[in-house]
Write a protein that holds these residues in place. Structure first.
Motif, PDB file in Angstrom:
ATOM      1  N   THR A  28       0.870  -1.339   0.028  1.00 30.27           N
ATOM      2  CA  THR A  28      -0.103  -0.072   0.037  1.00 30.27           C
ATOM      3  C   THR A  28       0.697   1.137   0.001  1.00 30.27           C
ATOM      4  O   THR A  28       0.564   2.179  -0.786  1.00 30.27           O
ATOM      5  CB  THR A  28      -0.860   0.126   1.177  1.00 30.27           C
ATOM      6  OG1 THR A  28      -1.798  -1.082   1.184  1.00 30.27           O
ATOM      7  CG2 THR A  28      -1.969   1.351   1.169  1.00 30.27           C
ATOM      8  N   SER A 162     -13.003   5.908   1.636  1.00 34.69           N
ATOM      9  CA  SER A 162     -12.775   5.194   0.218  1.00 34.69           C
ATOM     10  C   SER A 162     -14.288   5.137  -0.405  1.00 34.69           C
ATOM     11  O   SER A 162     -14.281   5.226  -1.703  1.00 34.69           O
ATOM     12  CB  SER A 162     -12.537   3.595   0.735  1.00 34.69           C
ATOM     13  OG  SER A 162     -11.176   3.832   1.147  1.00 34.69           O
ATOM     14  N   ALA A 190      -7.259   9.730  -1.267  1.00 30.22           N
ATOM     15  CA  ALA A 190      -6.869   8.389  -1.425  1.00 30.22           C
ATOM     16  C   ALA A 190      -5.800   7.852  -0.438  1.00 30.22           C
ATOM     17  O   ALA A 190      -5.708   7.032   0.002  1.00 30.22           O
ATOM     18  CB  ALA A 190      -6.675   8.128  -2.890  1.00 30.22           C
ATOM     19  N   ALA A 193      -7.094   7.751   3.195  1.00 31.87           N
ATOM     20  CA  ALA A 193      -7.596   6.547   3.419  1.00 31.87           C
ATOM     21  C   ALA A 193      -6.796   5.498   3.679  1.00 31.87           C
ATOM     22  O   ALA A 193      -6.647   4.465   4.215  1.00 31.87           O
ATOM     23  CB  ALA A 193      -8.672   6.394   2.112  1.00 31.87           C
ATOM     24  N   SER A 194      -5.667   5.350   2.398  1.00 34.24           N
ATOM     25  CA  SER A 194      -4.817   4.220   2.431  1.00 34.24           C
ATOM     26  C   SER A 194      -4.000   4.546   3.802  1.00 34.24           C
ATOM     27  O   SER A 194      -3.594   3.484   4.674  1.00 34.24           O
ATOM     28  CB  SER A 194      -3.817   4.576   1.422  1.00 34.24           C
ATOM     29  OG  SER A 194      -4.467   4.163   0.143  1.00 34.24           O
TER      30      SER A 194
END
Length: 226
Positions: A28, A162, A190, A193-194
């Motif tokens: 990730t 997400s 993004a 969120a990751s």
């Protein structure tokens, strides 16, 4: 199954959770870095020559990114399955030792798949599992646990962000409504969120390790003296 076999089985499951969790974290972080590079890298000047046009060699970078994109969903699926199996086994171990729990092993796992219930019950079941594995009395089974709160908060907020991004992409593609947002803003959402999912995975590893160690040391043995 004997106490020793239960502990050995739980340790094996905990090891698998850790392997998939750290694989998820690494891929990730790499993918978000690669995506950020592609979005923000400076433009390349194109020089046109009069010579014949040849196909560029397949870059090593593209191959690494492709491998990471393949590993990521495998690590997510593996982490989910192994974590649920570990949750079930950890609850069963306490039940086998006659430790009373509000949430059974089956419900602790099944609650993840029930809408709305899955916003609360998995966290409460994990908190109870942590406290009872560490020898807390029934009255303190649901006492706050910072690591459980951090794990679940990061996970839920990551899910919400997400879903918001997914909704935007779906509306843009399926309707005439287009949300004009700059690339950097979408990347920031993004990436955040990751990051939350990474934090959640790291906290899950910590919880799995702590609970597995507590059960291995028999910290719930006080139950035998009730």
């Amino acid at each position: 199954m004997s106490f020793e076999n239960n502990v050995r089985s739980l340790r094996t499951r905990a090891t698998l959770v850790k392997i998939f969790a750290w694989t998820f974290v690494a891929t990730t972080v790499f993918q978000m870095g690669a995506l950020g590079y592609e979005i923000f890298k400076p433009p390349v000047d194109i020089v046109v020559s009069a010579g014949p046009v040849t196909e560029p060699a397949f870059p090593l970078w593209a191959m690494i990114v492709g491998i990471a994109a393949l590993i990521l969903p495998i690590s997510i699926l593996g982490l989910m399955l192994c974590a649920l199996v570990w949750v079930y086994k950890a609850h069963r171990n306490l039940a086998d030792e006659n430790v009373d729990l509000d949430y059974s092993a089956g419900w602790a796992v099944g609650s993840y798949f029930v809408p709305f219930i899955n916003l609360i019950v998995p966290m409460r079941a994990m908190r109870e599992l942590h406290n009872r594995s560490h020898g807390e009395v029934p009255e303190l089974a649901h006492s706050p646990v910072d690591d459980v709160a951090a794990w679940w908060t990061a996970y839920i907020i990551g899910i919400v962000l997400s879903l918001g991004l997914l909704l935007k992409v779906t509306v843009d593609a399926a309707t005439n409504i287009v949300f004009l947002t700059p690339a950097w803003m979408e990347f920031a959402m993004a990436a955040f969120a990751s990051l939350l999912f990474v934090i959640s995975a790291v906290m899950l590893v910590k919880l799995v390790g702590a609970i597995t160690q507590a059960q291995s040391e028999g910290n719930h043995a006080w139950k035998a003296f009730e």
